[in-house]
Design a protein around this motif. Structure first.
Motif, PDB file in Angstrom:
ATOM      1  N   UNK A 332       0.978  -1.264  -0.044  1.00  0.00           N
ATOM      2  CA  UNK A 332       0.124  -0.079   0.081  1.00  0.00           C
ATOM      3  C   UNK A 332       0.768   1.215  -0.036  1.00  0.00           C
ATOM      4  N   UNK A 333       0.646   1.771  -0.914  1.00  0.00           N
ATOM      5  CA  UNK A 333       1.610   3.427  -1.278  1.00  0.00           C
ATOM      6  C   UNK A 333       3.009   2.885  -1.250  1.00  0.00           C
ATOM      7  N   UNK A 334       3.379   1.808  -1.677  1.00  0.00           N
ATOM      8  CA  UNK A 334       4.793   1.383  -2.032  1.00  0.00           C
ATOM      9  C   UNK A 334       5.505   1.042  -0.752  1.00  0.00           C
ATOM     10  N   UNK A 335       4.748   0.508   0.138  1.00  0.00           N
ATOM     11  CA  UNK A 335       5.123   0.092   1.219  1.00  0.00           C
ATOM     12  C   UNK A 335       4.640  -1.361   1.737  1.00  0.00           C
ATOM     13  N   UNK A 336       5.393  -2.336   2.165  1.00  0.00           N
ATOM     14  CA  UNK A 336       4.868  -3.689   2.332  1.00  0.00           C
ATOM     15  C   UNK A 336       4.152  -3.900   3.833  1.00  0.00           C
ATOM     16  N   UNK A 337       3.026  -4.853   4.039  1.00  0.00           N
ATOM     17  CA  UNK A 337       2.629  -5.035   5.071  1.00  0.00           C
ATOM     18  C   UNK A 337       2.136  -6.554   5.121  1.00  0.00           C
ATOM     19  N   UNK A 338       2.156  -7.096   6.224  1.00  0.00           N
ATOM     20  CA  UNK A 338       1.417  -8.554   6.448  1.00  0.00           C
ATOM     21  C   UNK A 338       0.246  -8.349   7.253  1.00  0.00           C
ATOM     22  N   UNK A 339      -0.948  -8.850   6.668  1.00  0.00           N
ATOM     23  CA  UNK A 339      -2.247  -8.815   7.142  1.00  0.00           C
ATOM     24  C   UNK A 339      -2.422 -10.269   7.715  1.00  0.00           C
ATOM     25  N   UNK A 340      -2.723 -10.406   9.117  1.00  0.00           N
ATOM     26  CA  UNK A 340      -2.822 -11.628   9.741  1.00  0.00           C
ATOM     27  C   UNK A 340      -4.218 -11.881  10.101  1.00  0.00           C
ATOM     28  N   UNK A 341      -4.728 -13.052   9.954  1.00  0.00           N
ATOM     29  CA  UNK A 341      -6.150 -13.392  10.529  1.00  0.00           C
ATOM     30  C   UNK A 341      -6.220 -14.387  11.341  1.00  0.00           C
ATOM     31  N   UNK A 342      -7.069 -14.095  12.485  1.00  0.00           N
ATOM     32  CA  UNK A 342      -6.871 -15.484  13.452  1.00  0.00           C
ATOM     33  C   UNK A 342      -8.192 -16.311  13.312  1.00  0.00           C
ATOM     34  N   UNK A 343      -8.466 -17.341  14.368  1.00  0.00           N
ATOM     35  CA  UNK A 343      -9.487 -18.185  13.929  1.00  0.00           C
ATOM     36  C   UNK A 343     -10.866 -17.637  14.023  1.00  0.00           C
ATOM     37  N   UNK A 344     -11.054 -16.440  14.339  1.00  0.00           N
ATOM     38  CA  UNK A 344     -12.258 -15.782  14.570  1.00  0.00           C
ATOM     39  C   UNK A 344     -12.535 -14.975  13.454  1.00  0.00           C
ATOM     40  N   UNK A 345     -11.636 -14.726  12.515  1.00  0.00           N
ATOM     41  CA  UNK A 345     -11.440 -13.747  11.361  1.00  0.00           C
ATOM     42  C   UNK A 345     -11.115 -12.439  11.903  1.00  0.00           C
ATOM     43  N   UNK A 346     -10.811 -12.286  13.270  1.00  0.00           N
ATOM     44  CA  UNK A 346     -10.106 -10.991  13.547  1.00  0.00           C
ATOM     45  C   UNK A 346      -8.908 -10.670  12.687  1.00  0.00           C
ATOM     46  N   UNK A 347      -8.404  -9.479  12.404  1.00  0.00           N
ATOM     47  CA  UNK A 347      -7.199  -9.164  11.658  1.00  0.00           C
ATOM     48  C   UNK A 347      -6.234  -8.124  12.747  1.00  0.00           C
ATOM     49  N   UNK A 348      -4.988  -8.286  12.086  1.00  0.00           N
ATOM     50  CA  UNK A 348      -4.093  -7.362  12.678  1.00  0.00           C
ATOM     51  C   UNK A 348      -2.893  -7.144  11.225  1.00  0.00           C
ATOM     52  N   UNK A 349      -2.244  -5.994  11.416  1.00  0.00           N
ATOM     53  CA  UNK A 349      -1.277  -5.381  10.380  1.00  0.00           C
ATOM     54  C   UNK A 349      -0.143  -5.110  11.063  1.00  0.00           C
ATOM     55  N   UNK A 350       0.934  -5.669  10.127  1.00  0.00           N
ATOM     56  CA  UNK A 350       2.304  -5.195  10.712  1.00  0.00           C
ATOM     57  C   UNK A 350       3.095  -4.941   9.538  1.00  0.00           C
ATOM     58  N   UNK A 351       3.914  -3.906   9.762  1.00  0.00           N
ATOM     59  CA  UNK A 351       4.884  -3.589   8.706  1.00  0.00           C
ATOM     60  C   UNK A 351       5.820  -4.522   8.337  1.00  0.00           C
ATOM     61  N   UNK A 352       6.295  -4.529   7.218  1.00  0.00           N
ATOM     62  CA  UNK A 352       7.380  -5.495   6.785  1.00  0.00           C
ATOM     63  C   UNK A 352       8.529  -5.025   6.774  1.00  0.00           C
ATOM     64  N   UNK A 353       8.953  -4.036   7.724  1.00  0.00           N
ATOM     65  CA  UNK A 353      10.412  -3.828   7.669  1.00  0.00           C
ATOM     66  C   UNK A 353      10.887  -4.282   9.243  1.00  0.00           C
ATOM     67  N   UNK A 354      12.303  -4.172   9.309  1.00  0.00           N
ATOM     68  CA  UNK A 354      12.828  -4.762  10.321  1.00  0.00           C
ATOM     69  C   UNK A 354      12.547  -4.199  11.735  1.00  0.00           C
ATOM     70  N   UNK A 355      12.146  -2.824  11.587  1.00  0.00           N
ATOM     71  CA  UNK A 355      11.657  -2.260  12.588  1.00  0.00           C
ATOM     72  C   UNK A 355      10.223  -2.119  12.852  1.00  0.00           C
ATOM     73  N   UNK A 356       9.523  -3.371  12.768  1.00  0.00           N
ATOM     74  CA  UNK A 356       8.097  -3.639  12.375  1.00  0.00           C
ATOM     75  C   UNK A 356       7.212  -3.045  13.542  1.00  0.00           C
ATOM     76  N   UNK A 357       5.826  -2.916  13.277  1.00  0.00           N
ATOM     77  CA  UNK A 357       5.045  -2.719  14.262  1.00  0.00           C
ATOM     78  C   UNK A 357       3.835  -3.126  14.164  1.00  0.00           C
ATOM     79  N   UNK A 358       3.077  -3.532  15.121  1.00  0.00           N
ATOM     80  CA  UNK A 358       1.781  -4.193  14.865  1.00  0.00           C
ATOM     81  C   UNK A 358       0.772  -3.284  15.193  1.00  0.00           C
TER      82      UNK A 358
END
Length: 499
Positions: A332-358
């Motif tokens: 998104x906008x030239x930056x990578x992200x991981x989008x994770x989904x749990x067993x309930x369908x809830x989601x979290x986003x994490x920046x795909x850089x070494x200094x990532x944040x959730x």
């Protein structure tokens, strides 16, 4: 001349009714069944709840290695990490073509064997044993076009309480559909006949869509003619000689006339809106160029945007107390992200850089920037944040046609000043967008509203919605049933005279 025109109206309605009343009766009965039991499908929630948690230590193959193993030169449209038979697996989508690569070994999955399909099914429904049935292209429960890229499909019968039938993709090895005994039984009276699926999969398969379109068109004409004839035959002033406002003395004819006047408009709008559901002759298609996903993302989904490995990203999600069952790669906008989904369908986003944040959601400004690039050079005419559902963005029960689509709140709506009056709905939880142009908004009125009565005031006040639809369906069924009796009697008389 006027009397001659009336005669043609009466004859057209009569003979169309003889041919079509059985179809009409079938549609009204099956429509009620579909209110409560939908065509079998595997919802995202069902799938996620059946998957094991992704294990970081088993994700040994990097994205670059997996892409190389996939053997494609261009970048994929989407990337997902899921589990098959308990092992992590990359799934790349190129257009409509999926390619799977084992995230543990780096092997590309070219074809799924019966043993592998059985292992996938046993892992998916771990509480029951299963046995392999066969491999098929299509059957009564797999007519959906969404399954085309997974064909042929492996069928595994599970020995659970619901006698669940699982369908496994020959391309990725994933379970892509489940059909339990309850769904299979009721669907013979529900969606399977409502959508005229008996014409699918055989010699008439290539004509199946046209059969639905022209049958619904003929049914619409029949209903409209019935309304016109019914009104013409009603004595608005005064009475007929036998003391009523309807000319018919015979019981079936009289009730057909009265029922038609009482429920004919509903019958007409339901059959007509069913026709519109098929988007006949592409009347609701947009003439605008299809939006390019790459323009929205600001770059291809490629390893350069993901210096943080998936194993590291999994570990960091888990350190926050979030247990992913699936992960998607997003740019998104030239930056990578991981989008994770749990067993309930809830989601979290994490920046795909070494200094990532959730975090949980993207900023509205980031979504708007991506949308403006997607729709350039068209400008935003209006923007709003929806915190509750409205007529064009709402959720339905999971068994319905669109009920499997997750409609979260809040979302960002951007209205553009382009030729198609395009609206974009942007989901801050995943960065996904959906497009709704003027044609699709008209379709929403002519199909979804008229056919399903999915008006929020009714959907939020059940069982009012249920009662109204059942009463109107019963009225339509009685019109059709009386028409069947009348048509059968007339056909018998004609045949008797002929022979």
């Amino acid at each position: 001349m006027l009397n001659g025109l009336k005669r043609y109206l009466y004859l057209s309605h009569r003979w169309l009714g003889i041919v079509l009343c059985l179809f009409m009766a079938m549609w009204f009965v099956s429509g009620v069944v579909m209110m409560y039991v939908g065509y079998p499908k595997l919802t995202p929630q069902e799938k996620l709840s059946a998957l094991p948690g992704l294990a970081a230590e088993r994700c040994r193959v990097s994205l670059a290695q997996a892409l190389a193993a996939g053997g494609q030169v261009k970048s994929p449209d989407s990337i997902r990490l899921t589990s098959v038979a308990g092992a992590p697996r990359y799934v790349f989508i190129y257009g409509k073509t999926p390619i799977a690569v084992d995230a543990e070994t780096g092997n590309r999955i070219d074809q799924v064997t019966p043993a592998q399909a059985l292992a996938s099914a046993d892992s998916f429904l771990a509480t029951a044993d299963g046995y392999y049935l066969d491999r098929i292209d299509e059957d009564a429960w797999t007519h959906s076009k969404a399954l085309d890229e997974h064909r042929p499909l492996h069928r595994v019968q599970m020995a659970d309480e619901q006698a669940t039938l699982l369908y496994i993709s020959n391309t990725t090895g994933e379970v892509v559909r489940d059909a339990n005994r309850h769904e299979r039984t009721w669907n013979w009276l529900g969606a399977w006949i409502h959508w005229l699926y008996p014409f699918r999969g055989g010699a008439l398969d290539r004509y199946a869509a046209d059969i639905v379109i022209y049958t619904a068109l003929a049914g619409s004409v029949l209903s409209l003619l019935g309304l016109i004839v019914g009104i013409l035959r009603w004595r608005f002033q005064g009475l007929y000689k036998h003391g009523t406002k309807t000319p018919y003395r015979e019981a079936w004819m009289r009730w057909h006339h009265l029922l038609g006047l009482g429920f004919g408009v509903i019958a007409f709008t339901w059959i007509l809106s069913g026709l519109f559901s098929m988007n006949p002759w592409k009347i609701f298609d947009s003439t605008a160029a299809k939006p390019k996903l790459q323009a929205y993302m600001g770059g291809d989904i490629s390893p350069q945007y993901f210096p943080l490995s998936v194993a590291e990203a999994l570990a960091r999600f888990q350190n926050t107390g979030f247990q992913p069952r699936e992960i998607e790669w997003r740019v998104l906008n030239g930056q990578g992200y991981y989008i994770a989904f749990d067993s309930q369908g809830h989601s979290r986003i994490q920046t795909a850089q070494t200094d990532s944040r959730v975090f949980e959601t993207f900023d509205w400004s980031a979504l708007q920037t991506a949308a403006e690039r997607l729709m350039a050079p068209n400008k935003i005419a209006r923007q709003s944040v929806l915190n509750e559902y409205d007529f064009y963005y709402y959720s339905r029960a999971t068994h319905t046609m669109t009920g499997h689509i997750d409609k979260r709140l809040p979302i960002l709506r951007l209205e553009f000043a382009d030729a198609d009056s395009t609206w974009l709905h942007l989901d801050p939880y995943t960065g996904n967008f959906s497009k709704l142009d003027a044609g699709r908004r008209v379709s929403r009125w002519l199909f979804a509203f008229l056919h399903s009565w999915d008006w929020l005031h009714l959907l939020n006040n059940r069982p009012v919605w249920d009662v109204l639809l059942i009463v109107f369906s019963t009225g339509g069924l009685l019109i059709s049933a009386s028409g069947i009796v009348i048509g059968w009697r007339r056909a018998k008389r004609k045949l008797a005279i002929h022979y």
